[in-house]
Design an enzyme around this catalytic site. Structure first.
Site, PDB file in Angstrom:
ATOM      1  N   GLU A 285       0.799  -5.976  -3.945  1.00 31.23           N
ATOM      2  CA  GLU A 285       0.466  -4.808  -3.134  1.00 31.23           C
ATOM      3  C   GLU A 285      -0.233  -5.213  -1.845  1.00 31.23           C
ATOM      4  OE1 GLU A 285      -0.134  -1.196  -1.613  1.00 31.23           O
ATOM      5  OE2 GLU A 285       0.860  -1.369  -3.559  1.00 31.23           O
ATOM      6  N   THR A 325       5.586   0.584  -0.596  1.00 31.44           N
ATOM      7  CA  THR A 325       5.951  -0.207  -1.770  1.00 31.44           C
ATOM      8  C   THR A 325       7.405   0.014  -2.151  1.00 31.44           C
ATOM      9  OG1 THR A 325       3.682  -0.196  -2.624  1.00 31.44           O
ATOM     10  CG2 THR A 325       5.458  -0.583  -4.210  1.00 31.44           C
ATOM     11  N   HIS A 443      -5.410  -2.142  -3.615  1.00 32.97           N
ATOM     12  CA  HIS A 443      -5.169  -0.763  -3.193  1.00 32.97           C
ATOM     13  C   HIS A 443      -6.497  -0.032  -3.275  1.00 32.97           C
ATOM     14  CE1 HIS A 443      -3.464   3.228  -2.860  1.00 32.97           C
ATOM     15  NE2 HIS A 443      -2.229   2.757  -2.857  1.00 32.97           N
ATOM     16  N   ASP A 495       4.852  -6.548  -1.001  1.00 32.27           N
ATOM     17  CA  ASP A 495       5.738  -5.386  -0.847  1.00 32.27           C
ATOM     18  C   ASP A 495       5.771  -4.922   0.604  1.00 32.27           C
ATOM     19  OD1 ASP A 495       3.101  -4.468  -0.836  1.00 32.27           O
ATOM     20  OD2 ASP A 495       3.479  -2.758  -2.152  1.00 32.27           O
ATOM     21  N   HIS A 496       4.613  -5.013   1.278  1.00 28.55           N
ATOM     22  CA  HIS A 496       4.483  -4.633   2.693  1.00 28.55           C
ATOM     23  C   HIS A 496       3.122  -5.092   3.154  1.00 28.55           C
ATOM     24  CE1 HIS A 496       1.738  -1.335   1.558  1.00 28.55           C
ATOM     25  NE2 HIS A 496       2.572  -1.103   0.562  1.00 28.55           N
TER      26      HIS A 496
END
Length: 640
Positions: A285, A325, A443, A495-496
């Site tokens: 993440e 994501t 996150h 994911d990013h």
């Protein structure tokens, strides 16, 4: 003047002005917060406020629709009743509370994403449990709600003392007299819906200025309205067969033969002996490139990953295709470009896509999507379970396996310990395995178990990054003791990035992510500096495994000598191709712009707009227009 004040529709005017005032204050606060990245010329600032006031007015026009209808129909006797007076007081306070709450929400959304409300906000509204839980864990909600309630009370006190509400409640208009103001107020949103777009907000080369000129509420309505975008309606295009032909040229290779199915299906033939190495793909993440010292980023946040880089195949010029994501999941599993509108993961018709999961299964693998949260979020379980994977999510964690969690899921240690158990089960069943593991600890609210790293939990993203790095290091240390370790390829990729906003349309530094392939018994350490992106992961892995297979992928094997370095990047509306130091961007309105990349590192990118090259135009259209063509005709499905 007093007679005008008594008109019940004067209440609509009060709503308008309060909304405009709060919106202007919100815009000012966000401007001050972003003062170091905003273009501060007098003309630009003037445009921010004038265009912003226009969009705020349009938003207010939508907002008052139910009030206009209510005020038109409510009978005079009831309108002037004492009970209705108190109901109006209560409603007025609730409206003020909502407006202030919206303003505070914009602050926190901007703090996280540096944009006004957009698709992300729309998606998050669907998953109220996770979002509300995340808010509770991230912010002092009791204090915030008290402050919001107090501000709303002060505004209401002003209305009460100036007798604005009391005066208009003495209205004595007939229903005939109410027809004209009703039609006028309803005409404003009707015209706005038909004629107004977000085009006015694209006045500046600085994206922060453009975002500040928007209205959060209008942007939210726009995101609801435009969650799907038809490519041929909104984007530049050419003859479909020409675009498809150009795409085939880009995808061709010495070991591939195209089939005549109307799409890009081709047979990939490898003459070497096929391997059945296990694959563990850890998708991290929000792991921006700037977090890794190996990429020139911050020191000390990822000691385990930086150490791992020296023992691995490390891709140091690698890019995420999107900013969510589900975009990362889509591009990795399906090897497709980032198309406008919703991700395929969220679309209803996404079963039986041409997924790498089916290819692994066809080779005899057990394939698992392993996630520490509840996979109904963002439609992940539905997507993976219908595209070649079985699902292991938080429902499958026992109480003993869940030692620490936030609303987003179990901590990364628990997730990766579960991954070890699932790998053991496949090994004991004499099955090779492919595990797609999605982490969550990096996150907000950035909570994790105490004592693992030297940054206290819940103090910010740096600590969460360092904890995730610790969890991955611990996982690999345990994996080394497993009998299946020497026969396993570990892929670690983001994911990013952690943030997506920048001054330019598609800031490349906000897409630059690490990609590590680790298998000390199988792969020689080396650095691969070719420009590439997430769509290239599976084709590269399959060729490392010497597999022959049928492909509908848009990605290619990065390690091939014939691989042409390029990356596909995008947002919900912008579609980009980065190649040969030029970023070309397709945007709504059939626009195509090209920018020479003058300077780039993982913290910033500097561009200069340049004239469009015909070859680049053909290539970018070949990817995005052909992807739309293939998706519309369902030529991207898996046939067993």
């Amino acid at each position: 003047m007093q007679e005008s004040m008594r008109n019940r529709f004067h209440f609509i005017g009060i709503v308008f002005w309060i909304f405009l005032a709060i919106s202007a204050i919100t815009r000012t606060v966000l401007l001050v917060k972003s003062i170091d990245v905003v273009s501060l010329s007098i003309l630009e600032i003037l445009k921010i406020y004038l265009i912003g006031a226009f969009y705020d007015s349009v938003s207010a026009g939508y907002l008052v629709i139910p009030f206009v209808i209510y005020l038109f129909f409510i009978p005079q006797k009831l309108f002037n009743h004492k009970l209705h007076r108190y109901l109006t007081y209560a409603f007025s306070y609730t409206l003020l509370f909502g407006a202030v709450f919206l303003s505070f929400s914009e602050w926190f959304f901007w703090d996280e994403f540096s944009v006004r409300f957009n698709f992300i906000a729309v998606d998050y509204l669907v998953y109220t449990k996770e979002v509300i839980g995340n808010i509770k864990e991230s912010y002092p909600m009791g204090l915030l709600l008290t402050v919001i309630a107090t501000i709303a009370a002060l505004l209401f006190y002003f209305l009460y003392k100036t007798k604005r509400v009391d005066t208009l409640l003495r209205d004595s208009s007939t229903i005939k007299q109410r027809i004209k103001p009703t039609l006028i107020y309803l005409l404003i949103p009707i015209i706005s819906f038909a004629q107004v777009t977000d085009g006015l907000s694209k006045f500046s080369a600085n994206q922060y200025n453009n975002e500040l000129s928007k209205s959060g509420l209008y942007s939210l309505f726009g995101a609801f309205r435009n969650n799907t975008l038809d490519y041929n309606t909104f984007y530049l295009s050419e003859d479909e067969q020409s675009a498809l032909s150009n795409l085939k040229k880009s995808l061709s290779s010495d070991n591939s033969t195209f089939l005549n199915d109307g799409g890009v299906t081709r047979n990939i033939i490898n003459k070497s002996q096929e391997k059945d190495y296990n694959v563990v793909m850890i998708v991290v993440e929000s792991l921006s490139g700037r977090f890794l010292e190996s990429l020139g980023g911050d020191k000390g946040l990822t000691p385990n990953l930086d150490s791992l880089v020296k023992e691995s195949m490390f891709f140091d010029n690698f890019y995420a295709t999107g900013t969510r994501t589900i975009r990362g999941m889509e591009s990795i599993t399906l090897s497709v470009p980032p198309m406008p509108g919703r991700s395929i993961v969220k679309k209803p018709d996404n079963h039986n896509m041409y997924s790498s999961g089916f290819i692994f299964r066809n080779k005899g693998y057990e394939t698992k999507f392993i996630y520490g949260g509840y996979g109904y979020f963002d439609n992940m379980n539905e997507f993976f379970s219908n595209n070649g994977f079985s699902v292991v999510d938080r429902v499958n964690f026992s109480d003993e396996e869940d030692t620490f969690h936030t609303v987003w899921g179990v901590c990364d240690e628990d997730l990766l310990n579960k991954t070890l158990k699932e790998a053991d089960m496949s090994y004991h069943a004499h099955k090779p395995f492919m595990s797609f593991v999605m982490t969550t600890s990096n996150h907000r609210p950035y909570d994790y178990p105490n004592g693992r790293v030297d940054i206290p939990s819940h103090t910010g993203r740096d600590g969460a990054v360092k904890y995730t790095d610790y969890a991955i290091g611990d996982f690999l240390k345990k994996a080394k003791d497993k009998p299946w370790f020497k026969n396993t390829i570990f892929v670690i990729v983001a994911d990013h990035c952690a943030t997506s906003a920048g001054k330019s349309e598609l800031p490349l530094d906000k897409y630059h992510i690490p990609m590590i392939i680790y298998a000390p018994e199988l792969i020689q350490p080396q650095v691969i500096n070719k420009i590439s992106s997430q769509i290239d992961i599976m084709p590269t892995l399959f060729n490392m495994l010497n597999w022959s297979y049928k492909s509908k992928f848009y990605g290619k094997d990065i390690l091939e000598e014939s691989f042409e370095p390029r990356a596909l990047v995008g947002t919900y509306q912008k579609l980009g191709l980065y190649k040969d130091d030029v970023l070309s961007v397709l945007s709504v309105g059939k626009k195509l712009n090209s920018y020479e990349v003058l300077e780039q590192d993982i913290f910033s990118t500097k561009y200069k707009e340049v004239s469009l090259d015909t070859k680049i135009k053909d290539e970018i259209l070949s990817y995005y227009q052909s992807a739309s063509y293939i998706q519309e005709r369902k030529l991207d499905r898996y046939e067993d």
